[in-house]
Design a protein around this motif. Structure first.
Motif, mmCIF file in Angstrom:
data_model
loop_
_atom_site.group_PDB
_atom_site.id
_atom_site.type_symbol
_atom_site.label_atom_id
_atom_site.label_comp_id
_atom_site.label_asym_id
_atom_site.label_seq_id
_atom_site.Cartn_x
_atom_site.Cartn_y
_atom_site.Cartn_z
ATOM 1 N N THR A 79 0.849 -1.194 0.000
ATOM 2 C CA THR A 79 0.000 0.000 0.000
ATOM 3 C C THR A 79 0.880 1.238 0.000
ATOM 4 O O THR A 79 2.041 1.195 0.405
ATOM 5 C CB THR A 79 -0.926 0.012 1.223
ATOM 6 O OG1 THR A 79 -0.120 -0.020 2.410
ATOM 7 C CG2 THR A 79 -1.854 -1.183 1.213
ATOM 8 N N GLY A 80 0.308 2.362 -0.411
ATOM 9 C CA GLY A 80 1.030 3.609 -0.401
ATOM 10 C C GLY A 80 1.936 3.754 -1.610
ATOM 11 O O GLY A 80 2.097 2.843 -2.407
ATOM 12 N N PRO A 81 2.574 4.917 -1.769
ATOM 13 C CA PRO A 81 3.459 5.160 -2.910
ATOM 14 C C PRO A 81 4.647 4.195 -2.903
ATOM 15 O O PRO A 81 5.248 3.937 -1.857
ATOM 16 C CB PRO A 81 3.930 6.611 -2.696
ATOM 17 C CG PRO A 81 2.917 7.208 -1.774
ATOM 18 C CD PRO A 81 2.438 6.108 -0.892
ATOM 19 N N HIS A 82 4.977 3.635 -4.032
ATOM 20 C CA HIS A 82 6.141 2.751 -4.125
ATOM 21 C C HIS A 82 6.633 2.694 -5.565
ATOM 22 O O HIS A 82 5.898 2.996 -6.504
ATOM 23 C CB HIS A 82 5.809 1.343 -3.623
ATOM 24 C CG HIS A 82 4.763 0.634 -4.423
ATOM 25 N ND1 HIS A 82 3.416 0.848 -4.226
ATOM 26 C CD2 HIS A 82 4.871 -0.284 -5.421
ATOM 27 C CE1 HIS A 82 2.731 0.088 -5.057
ATOM 28 N NE2 HIS A 82 3.596 -0.607 -5.807
ATOM 29 N N ALA A 83 7.883 2.335 -5.701
ATOM 30 C CA ALA A 83 8.495 2.213 -7.024
ATOM 31 C C ALA A 83 8.061 0.909 -7.673
ATOM 32 O O ALA A 83 7.821 -0.093 -6.999
ATOM 33 C CB ALA A 83 10.011 2.266 -6.905
ATOM 34 N N ASN A 89 10.523 3.037 -14.501
ATOM 35 C CA ASN A 89 9.861 3.128 -13.202
ATOM 36 C C ASN A 89 8.392 3.437 -13.449
ATOM 37 O O ASN A 89 8.030 4.561 -13.771
ATOM 38 C CB ASN A 89 10.510 4.206 -12.343
ATOM 39 C CG ASN A 89 9.838 4.343 -10.977
ATOM 40 O OD1 ASN A 89 8.974 3.544 -10.628
ATOM 41 N ND2 ASN A 89 10.245 5.337 -10.217
ATOM 42 N N ALA A 90 7.537 2.421 -13.317
ATOM 43 C CA ALA A 90 6.104 2.595 -13.549
ATOM 44 C C ALA A 90 5.357 2.917 -12.265
ATOM 45 O O ALA A 90 4.124 2.910 -12.250
ATOM 46 C CB ALA A 90 5.527 1.318 -14.184
ATOM 47 N N GLY A 91 6.090 3.202 -11.189
ATOM 48 C CA GLY A 91 5.450 3.503 -9.919
ATOM 49 C C GLY A 91 5.287 4.987 -9.679
ATOM 50 O O GLY A 91 5.435 5.816 -10.584
ATOM 51 N N ASP A 92 4.994 5.331 -8.421
ATOM 52 C CA ASP A 92 4.791 6.733 -8.061
ATOM 53 C C ASP A 92 5.795 7.193 -7.007
ATOM 54 O O ASP A 92 5.564 8.139 -6.277
ATOM 55 C CB ASP A 92 3.360 6.963 -7.575
ATOM 56 C CG ASP A 92 2.922 5.902 -6.564
ATOM 57 O OD1 ASP A 92 3.796 5.155 -6.065
ATOM 58 O OD2 ASP A 92 1.717 5.824 -6.294
ATOM 59 N N LYS A 93 6.924 6.479 -6.913
ATOM 60 C CA LYS A 93 8.003 6.848 -6.006
ATOM 61 C C LYS A 93 9.324 6.592 -6.721
ATOM 62 O O LYS A 93 9.421 5.718 -7.578
ATOM 63 C CB LYS A 93 7.923 6.018 -4.728
ATOM 64 C CG LYS A 93 8.972 6.362 -3.676
ATOM 65 C CD LYS A 93 8.805 5.486 -2.442
ATOM 66 C CE LYS A 93 9.876 5.801 -1.410
ATOM 67 N NZ LYS A 93 9.736 4.931 -0.204
ATOM 68 N N GLU A 106 13.233 8.376 -11.774
ATOM 69 C CA GLU A 106 12.027 9.032 -11.275
ATOM 70 C C GLU A 106 10.781 8.374 -11.871
ATOM 71 O O GLU A 106 10.859 7.707 -12.920
ATOM 72 C CB GLU A 106 12.047 10.528 -11.627
ATOM 73 C CG GLU A 106 13.191 11.298 -10.988
ATOM 74 C CD GLU A 106 13.188 11.187 -9.468
ATOM 75 O OE1 GLU A 106 12.076 11.185 -8.880
ATOM 76 O OE2 GLU A 106 14.271 11.106 -8.879
ATOM 77 N N PRO A 107 9.608 8.539 -11.227
ATOM 78 C CA PRO A 107 8.364 7.936 -11.738
ATOM 79 C C PRO A 107 8.104 8.321 -13.189
ATOM 80 O O PRO A 107 8.236 9.485 -13.574
ATOM 81 C CB PRO A 107 7.299 8.501 -10.799
ATOM 82 C CG PRO A 107 8.032 8.773 -9.530
ATOM 83 C CD PRO A 107 9.396 9.226 -9.942
ATOM 84 N N SER A 123 16.580 -3.377 -6.306
ATOM 85 C CA SER A 123 16.034 -2.026 -6.173
ATOM 86 C C SER A 123 15.105 -1.965 -4.972
ATOM 87 O O SER A 123 14.931 -2.936 -4.236
ATOM 88 C CB SER A 123 15.275 -1.632 -7.444
ATOM 89 O OG SER A 123 14.070 -2.392 -7.550
ATOM 90 N N ASN A 124 14.475 -0.806 -4.790
ATOM 91 C CA ASN A 124 13.537 -0.614 -3.683
ATOM 92 C C ASN A 124 12.095 -0.917 -4.082
ATOM 93 O O ASN A 124 11.159 -0.521 -3.383
ATOM 94 C CB ASN A 124 13.642 0.813 -3.146
ATOM 95 C CG ASN A 124 13.263 1.860 -4.200
ATOM 96 O OD1 ASN A 124 13.420 1.621 -5.389
ATOM 97 N ND2 ASN A 124 12.786 3.014 -3.756
#
Length: 875
Positions: free
Chosen positions: A77-81, A109-113, A137-138, A165-166
């Motif tokens: 849950t929440g913003p993540h890479a 990076n298809a995430g929001d972090k 970056e996102p 990666s993270n």
């Protein structure tokens, strides 16, 4: 974990949104889909964790996952890479040897972090990573270039790369580079390995040279001038094929023989090919081992103490008998066993329990009837006491730093003139040094602490055995995350000045230009030690004294049974169904079953379905059942774990413990290891292995837990003697077959009558036990080949497929000089029931299987000698 939960987890991970899966189709469908994974690539251009087929109907397969997810997607849950790759596998196709193979992967990076790259690790040193972004970056993408040295490849190849990666769902993304290397001029086998040479007769090996170009080949050989080996080039097919005949010439002296030669060709792309010839010549009367080192902890094992075997082999032409074997200690017995009269003996040494070798050691004396060597001796010693060793670099402490001047890769000067008012740390390292790879990231954490202060952290690259390129050095430091200054000293001019004889060697130079401290190796207290030294130098104080670490006692090896009656270790985990789990949850259930297993464990595959029958009976009574996946040699993805549970019919909870952290707390040394924890949090019982009375034993334990009674005690069952399938063929006619060896000779059942014995050794190139066995077989091969016995390595496929040249090269490197035949598809191996490797089949002249030897037996040479002598004696 219920069937519904498994299907739901799989559906989310694969984004396979179909009505059938959403409704919880039976496990057979899911298993079938997973079993087909890897046969056909997805049509999707972007891969997340696995390809996302739009519809399973009419599709037979899709590509297997290359990533290694650790948690279900829906649990994050929440913003993540989110790491994505456009092409997880790149196939170079067929390419000629010579230039490097280059390819760049594009990662998004298809995430929001922000996506943070912590590590890029190729599977081997021949694959080098170029400069790549540390952060993406996102919505942005980054290029990850790689190059492979083609000269280190042979035939088909597959090289893997792991990018860490993270991304919480896919922390380790796996990429692949594959293809096939074609040589302009191919030499098979690549080198001339004679193995062990016994006697003084000349021996010849033939290397086949093939021209793969359209240009007629001219080949000449330029041998070494030592005379021990001679080289003869023979053209067998005009301009296309040659034979290089390498001959080892007597007289032979005991020891290792090695010679280098160069094949010179008229092919511009491959003008020179280096050839190595090597052999081992044993002593005429050979004792193995020549020295016995006995460790006290080994001597304490077993009620009868510990035993050691010394092997006596006579490689001379006349028989030599052992008359006696004595040891200058009455508490130790020495028993002589005759294996082959006048040729092979073993001496069994039996040490009493708790035996300690005296400081001066003891000696085993063997008397023979040989006129030249009537007495032979084997030294018996205890473990060497390790004293504090002063490294050469440590002798510089207190002295002015050696005079030198050099530039960093950024153009900054480093030398004696630059030490004033600055603390300088020179960390001498090598690209191919494993300890350096562990030390440098730790040094980087210290460097970050002193940014902005008058402290310089400089990594000085040295050459260790093999000179790296400048790009190799930068790629290594980039991968390790080092952001300090860099100096390239690949000619090893500066390192020897500071007596850096091993790596890493860290030299700390103070503001006065003197060497104030030296830290050698990846020391355990590196961070606090270096920080203490730097702080003292910045403050003008004396450096803290580093106490010598006391010698560590061997850690007592505990197993899960040692926990019975004790509180279970604290841990936390999340099941694949998303439920949290910790040691605090034990109080919620009359008993909790933690069954530690591995996906590639054969005994686990048999035990888990039996555990499932018990689960169905007791889970409704409040008992909790959790299968905890462990790593055994090979790490498996979460999907692979789920698939295995599905295939085995297990429907309970599952926890994936890739790092064996939980298993380590419960001393799960082998698999399966089942730990039964009571409501009080104490381990009540441990059931190791696929025990015969599992259902009854576990049922009794759980009934006791439900009734609040103590757990019943069971005696540890003795392991049953195991009969392998191949062993059941002894005395039966050998199955018929026909193969062709690498040198073009036929090998088959029709040829058994031509030899008193034929040894078919079923081995796999990636089998460690096979490589361990081959040198021991080589000890007797030449002796028995002279008596008409035929030895053939029959190459099998075990998980990974190798080319004929690769497989033969591996066996040759392991020290085997046996004939070599490839068994494609393991058809012959299956007919001989070779289910594990090595499996050695000994066939007599009558075509019947006389003996089967399975595994890397240490005494295979003496065991096989006895078997062959009996067959040779038959008329």
């Amino acid at each position: 974990m219920t069937a519904k939960h498994v299907v739901k987890s799989l559906a989310v991970r694969r984004s396979v949104v179909t009505a059938a899966i959403a409704l919880g189709v039976v496990f057979g469908l899911v298993s079938g889909v997973m079993a087909d994974a890897g046969k056909k690539g997805s049509k999707s251009k972007i891969q997340r964790t696995v390809p996302r087929p739009t519809n399973l109907v009419g599709q037979q397969t899709y590509q297997a996952p290359i990533t290694r997810p650790t948690v279900p997607t829906d649990s994050v849950t929440g913003p993540h890479a989110v790491i994505e790759v456009t092409e997880p596998t790149h196939d170079f196709g067929v390419k000629w040897i010579g230039p490097k193979f280059d390819h760049t992967f594009v990662i998004k990076n298809a995430g929001d972090k922000t996506l943070e790259i912590s590590r890029v690790k190729p599977s081997c040193g021949c694959t080098v990573a170029g400069n790549y972004p540390r952060k993406i970056e996102p919505g942005q993408s980054g290029e990850f270039p790689f190059s492979i040295a083609s000269t280190k490849l042979r035939g088909r190849f597959t090289k893997s790369i792991t990018i860490s990666s993270n991304d919480p769902v896919t922390p380790d993304l796996r990429l692949q580079l594959k293809g096939e290397v074609k040589r302009y001029v191919d030499v098979s086998p690549a080198n001339a390995n004679f193995g062990k040479i016994v006697g003084q007769a000349a021996s010849t090996r033939i290397l086949n040279i093939t021209n793969n170009t359209d240009k007629p080949l001219n080949a000449l050989v330029a041998p070494a001038s030592d005379g021990q080996f001679t080289y003869e080039m023979v053209e067998t097919e005009k301009g296309q094929k040659f034979e290089l005949r390498v001959t080892a010439n007597p007289p032979f002296k005991p020891g290792a023989l090695k010679s280098n030669a160069v094949i010179k060709t008229n092919i511009d792309e491959q003008k020179e090919i280096k050839i190595v010839a090597r052999a081992t010549v044993p002593a005429r009367l050979d004792l193995q081992p020549s020295v016995i080192s006995l460790r006290p902890e080994k001597a304490r094992s077993g009620a009868k103490g510990v035993s050691r075997v010394v092997r006596f082999t006579n490689y001379g032409p006349t028989e030599v008998k052992i008359l006696s074997a004595t040891i200058d200690d009455p508490s130790v017995t020495a028993t002589v066993n005759e294996r082959t009269p006048g040729k092979a003996y073993t001496v069994l040494l039996q040490f009493p329990k708790d035996y300690k070798v005296p400081a001066g050691g003891k000696t085993l004396t063997i008397k023979t009837d040989d006129k030249e060597q009537p007495t032979l001796a084997v030294r018996i010693q205890g473990p060497r006491t390790q004293t504090a060793k002063r490294r050469p670099a440590e002798e510089l402490v207190g002295q002015s730093a050696p005079s030198f001047a050099v530039k960093t890769t950024d153009g900054k000067s480093v030398g004696n003139a630059d030490f004033k008012d600055t603390v300088t740390i020179l960390d001498f390292f090598a690209v191919n040094c494993g300890f350096c790879s562990k030390q440098i990231p730790r040094l980087e954490t210290v460097r970050q602490k002193y940014e902005g202060k008058p402290v310089r952290f400089i990594a000085v690259a040295e050459t260790m055995r093999k000179r790296p390129s400048d790009a190799d050095v930068h790629a290594k430091l980039d991968t390790l995350g080092f952001k300090g200054e860099r100096v390239l000293d690949l000619d090893n001019k500066i390192g020897p000045m500071f007596k850096a004889t091993s790596f890493p060697t860290m030299v700390v130079i103070g503001k006065t230009g003197k060497v104030e401290a030296v830290n050698v190796g990846n020391v355990g207290d590196l961070e606090s030690r270096v920080a203490g030294q730097v702080d003292a130098l910045l403050a003008g104080r004396a450096l803290p004294r580093i106490a010598a670490a006391p010698a560590k006692k061997p850690a007592e090896r505990k197993d899960a049974n040692s926990l019975i009656g004790k509180s279970a270790g604290a841990f936390t985990a999340t099941t694949l169904g998303g439920k949290s789990m910790s040691s605090a949850d034990f109080a919620k259930h009359p008993a909790t079953i933690l069954n530690f297993f591995a996906v590639n464990c054969g005994y686990c595959k048999k035990q888990i379905p039996r555990l499932e029958t018990v689960r169905q009976k007791y889970e409704g009574k409040g008992i909790r059942f959790v299968n905890v996946s462990q790593k055994m040699r090979k790490e498996f993805s979460t999907e692979e774990v789920v698939k295995k549970m599905t295939d085995l019919g297990y429907k309970g909870e599952v926890v994936v413990d890739h790092t064996n952290t939980i298993g380590g707390k419960f001393f799960a040394r082998g698999f399966p290891t089942m730990v039964v924890v009571g409501k009080d949090g104490k381990v009540g019982a441990v059931n190791v292995g696929n025990i015969g009375d599992l259902e009854k034993r576990l049922g009794d334990q759980l009934d006791a837990a439900l009734a609040g009674k103590p757990f019943p005690k069971y005696a540890t069952a003795k392991p049953k003697s195991r009969v392998r399938p191949a062993e059941g063929t002894v005395g039966k006619p050998a199955p018929s077959f026909s193969l062709t060896t690498l040198t073009g000779k036929s090998i088959g059942s029709d040829g058994f009558k031509n030899h008193p014995a034929t040894v078919l050794n079923f081995v796999a190139p990636n089998c460690g036990f096979c490589k361990r066995q081959l040198p021991n077989v080589e000890k007797i091969r030449t002796t028995y080949e002279a008596k008409g016995v035929r030895f053939v390595n029959v190459s099998q496929t075990m998980r990974k497929e190798y080319s004929v040249e690769e497989a033969h090269g591996i066996f040759t490197k392991a020290g085997s000089g046996m004939e070599f035949a490839e068994d494609k598809g393991n058809a012959v191996g299956r007919s001989y029931k070779a289910t594990s490797f090595p499996t050695m089949i000994v066939v007599g002249r009558d075509g019947k299987i006389a003996n089967v030897n399975i595994g890397a037996k240490q005494n295979i040479d003496t065991l096989l000698s006895g078997q062959l002598d009996k067959l040779i004696a038959k008329k």
